[in-house]
Design an enzyme around this catalytic site. Structure first.
Site, PDB file in Angstrom:
ATOM      1  CD  GLU A   1      -2.980  -1.078   0.217  1.00  0.00           C
ATOM      2  OE1 GLU A   1      -3.133  -0.009  -0.413  1.00  0.00           O
ATOM      3  OE2 GLU A   1      -3.653  -2.110   0.010  1.00  0.00           O
TER       4      GLU A   1
ATOM      5  NE  ARG B   1     -16.623  -4.335   1.969  1.00  0.00           N
ATOM      6  CZ  ARG B   1     -16.719  -5.631   2.264  1.00  0.00           C
ATOM      7  NH1 ARG B   1     -17.868  -6.273   2.135  1.00  0.00           N
ATOM      8  NH2 ARG B   1     -15.661  -6.303   2.669  1.00  0.00           N
TER       9      ARG B   1
ATOM     10  CB  CYS C   1      -6.365  -3.036   6.484  1.00  0.00           C
ATOM     11  SG  CYS C   1      -6.542  -4.799   6.791  1.00  0.00           S
TER      12      CYS C   1
ATOM     13  CG  HIS D   1      -4.776  -5.135   1.668  1.00  0.00           C
ATOM     14  ND1 HIS D   1      -4.870  -3.768   1.735  1.00  0.00           N
ATOM     15  CD2 HIS D   1      -5.594  -5.626   2.634  1.00  0.00           C
ATOM     16  CE1 HIS D   1      -5.721  -3.445   2.721  1.00  0.00           C
ATOM     17  NE2 HIS D   1      -6.176  -4.557   3.277  1.00  0.00           N
TER      18      HIS D   1
HETATM   19  N1  PCA Z   1      -8.304  -7.178   6.084  1.00  0.00           N
HETATM   20  C1  PCA Z   1      -9.211  -6.133   6.508  1.00  0.00           C
HETATM   21  C2  PCA Z   1      -9.080  -6.075   8.008  1.00  0.00           C
HETATM   22  C3  PCA Z   1      -8.395  -7.331   8.403  1.00  0.00           C
HETATM   23  C4  PCA Z   1      -7.864  -7.896   7.141  1.00  0.00           C
HETATM   24  O1  PCA Z   1      -7.137  -8.888   7.046  1.00  0.00           O
HETATM   25  C5  PCA Z   1      -8.998  -4.818   5.793  1.00  0.00           C
HETATM   26  O2  PCA Z   1      -8.553  -4.833   4.631  1.00  0.00           O
HETATM   27  O3  PCA Z   1      -9.308  -3.765   6.343  1.00  0.00           O
END
Ligand code: PCA
Length: 201
Positions: free
Chosen positions: A80, A90, A143, A167
């Site tokens: 990111e 959401r 996140c 991610h």
């Molecule tokens: N993904 C979520 C929160 C925990 C995770 O593994 C997110 O993208 O916010």
């Protein structure tokens, strides 16, 4: 010796697994020359996720922090670029919190850049034929929230450590009941994260 704190999240949104936990368990079995990797699990809970991360930073005193999250629907491993000052969930988190159109910090900056070498990470993974892309949004769920608070914390400390967020896609077993959704094998994700750790040295 450099210490890296690598975190994963608990399962959420009705999933029985979160691939980030599988990944950190595999990384635990690996050795990295001149790097000590310490792994921890964070709860998918607004506020508590960062409280846990902050405690781990104080306990472990890492030189660098890489937090991992699952992003269902993504086709690649995605470092990111930027965390934004928005909490707008959401779905409810694992304790039922669901802020909508709120700020992470009322008096905070609009956003924070990752201080990890995100382009180097993508270049390294691409070279190994692992699908990867820089992502320009970590969403507005837990996140992004911990990414924002991590970068704010690191800046207040004087940027003595680097940090950021990445991610990862669903695992194949998570998409069996989700026709058309992309996934990536655990082995490939683990290799990608291991290569990212190496460029963080
Ligand atoms: N993904 C979520 C929160 C925990 C995770 O593994 C997110 O993208 O916010």
């Amino acid at each position: 010796m450099k210490t890296i704190l690598l975190t994963g999240f608990s399962p959420f949104e009705g999933e029985s697994i979160n691939p980030t936990i599988r990944v950190i368990r595999e990384i635990d079995k690996m050795n990295f020359p001149k790097i000590k990797v310490v792994t921890r699990e964070l709860p998918v809970v607004w506020g508590k996720a960062f409280d846990a991360l902050e405690n781990y930073i104080h306990e472990i005193q890492p030189d660098s922090i890489l937090a991992l999250g699952q992003a269902g629907g993504r086709v690649a491993i995605t470092p990111e670029r930027v965390a934004i000052n928005v909490d707008s969930f959401r779905i409810p988190d694992n304790e039922g919190n669901q802020p909508v159109n709120e700020l992470v910090n009322k008096n905070g900056a609009v956003g924070y850049w990752s201080t990890l070498p995100i382009q180097k990470m993508v270049d390294r993974m691409t070279h190994s034929n692992i699908p990867s892309l820089i992502s320009n949004t970590a969403g507005t769920f837990v996140c992004n929230h911990i990414f924002y608070r991590l970068m704010e914390f690191l800046e207040k400390e004087g940027n003595i450590r680097t940090g950021g967020f990445m991610h990862i896609p669903y695992l194949p077993e998570q998409v069996i009941q989700k026709p058309g959704q992309p996934s990536m094998s655990l082995a490939m994700i683990v290799q990608g994260i291991a290569e990212c750790i190496e460029v963080m040295r």
